[in-house]
Design an enzyme around this catalytic site. Structure first.
Site, PDB file in Angstrom:
ATOM      1  N   HIS A  59      80.262  -6.006 -18.182  1.00 23.29           N
ATOM      2  CA  HIS A  59      81.531  -6.413 -18.788  1.00 23.29           C
ATOM      3  C   HIS A  59      82.285  -7.257 -17.774  1.00 23.29           C
ATOM      4  CE1 HIS A  59      81.953  -3.004 -22.002  1.00 23.29           C
ATOM      5  NE2 HIS A  59      80.711  -3.471 -21.937  1.00 23.29           N
ATOM      6  N   GLU A  61      85.238  -7.124 -16.575  1.00 29.57           N
ATOM      7  CA  GLU A  61      85.977  -6.370 -15.558  1.00 29.57           C
ATOM      8  C   GLU A  61      85.055  -5.875 -14.453  1.00 29.57           C
ATOM      9  OE1 GLU A  61      87.854  -5.051 -19.578  1.00 29.57           O
ATOM     10  OE2 GLU A  61      85.936  -5.810 -18.857  1.00 29.57           O
ATOM     11  N   CYS A  89      87.776  -1.112 -21.764  1.00 26.53           N
ATOM     12  CA  CYS A  89      87.152   0.013 -22.474  1.00 26.53           C
ATOM     13  C   CYS A  89      87.104   1.226 -21.541  1.00 26.53           C
ATOM     14  CB  CYS A  89      85.742  -0.376 -22.920  1.00 26.53           C
ATOM     15  SG  CYS A  89      84.581  -0.577 -21.540  1.00 26.53           S
ATOM     16  N   CYS A  92      85.030   0.468 -18.280  1.00 26.23           N
ATOM     17  CA  CYS A  92      85.754  -0.406 -17.357  1.00 26.23           C
ATOM     18  C   CYS A  92      86.969   0.297 -16.766  1.00 26.23           C
ATOM     19  CB  CYS A  92      86.151  -1.695 -18.063  1.00 26.23           C
ATOM     20  SG  CYS A  92      84.710  -2.708 -18.493  1.00 26.23           S
TER      21      CYS A  92
END
Length: 155
Positions: A59, A61, A89, A92
């Site tokens: 992801h 992040e 999420c 993360c």
């Protein structure tokens, strides 16, 4: 302590939006992220790379946090700010807490999987030993438009 939203954060969100657009152009969900050091310098950036790498943890992040840790030579990113185009999420948010990021600034809310105030509020959960300041909705319309366009094209 609440940190101000100044021109450094505006330019950081500009960069995160560019990274999100790059993600979309390569078939990834359009999310971009940057990490700013306490002095305002960008020390890490990332965009979603799950499709390109086959890595479920890639992801934006996490990619940005890894880059910032590599650039600073430490996993401890206390004093840093993560600027991201979509609410983090659960995964993360866990990585953000583990890296001791001081503040998260995000654009669009994620009502389906967000863990920074919408579905969950992991980053500010008082039961956890570390908490992170959260600033939501910065340039939300632009980030939401990128996401809408991306998903509309796939329906």
């Amino acid at each position: 302590m609440t940190l101000p939203i100044g021109p450094d954060l505006v330019s950081a969100m500009d960069r995160a939006l560019v990274l999100a657009a790059l993600a979309a152009s390569s078939g990834e969900v359009p999310v971009g992220a940057v990490v700013m050091a306490a002095d305002g310098n960008l020390i890490g950036e990332g965009r979603n790379l799950r499709e390109a790498t086959g890595d479920p943890t890639a992801h934006a992040e996490v990619v940005a946090l890894r880059a910032a840790a590599a650039a600073s030579g430490t996993w401890n990113l206390s004093g840093c700010t993560l600027v991201v185009t979509l609410e983090p999420c659960l995964m993360c948010s866990g990585a953000i807490l583990q890296s001791h990021v001081a503040r998260v600034v995000f654009a669009a809310w994620d009502e389906k999987a967000g863990a920074a105030g919408s579905l969950y509020d992991v980053l500010r959960d008082r039961r956890l030993p570390v908490r992170t300041e959260v600033v939501a909705g910065v340039r939300a319309e632009e980030a939401s438009a990128l996401l809408r366009t991306f998903f509309d094209a796939r329906r």
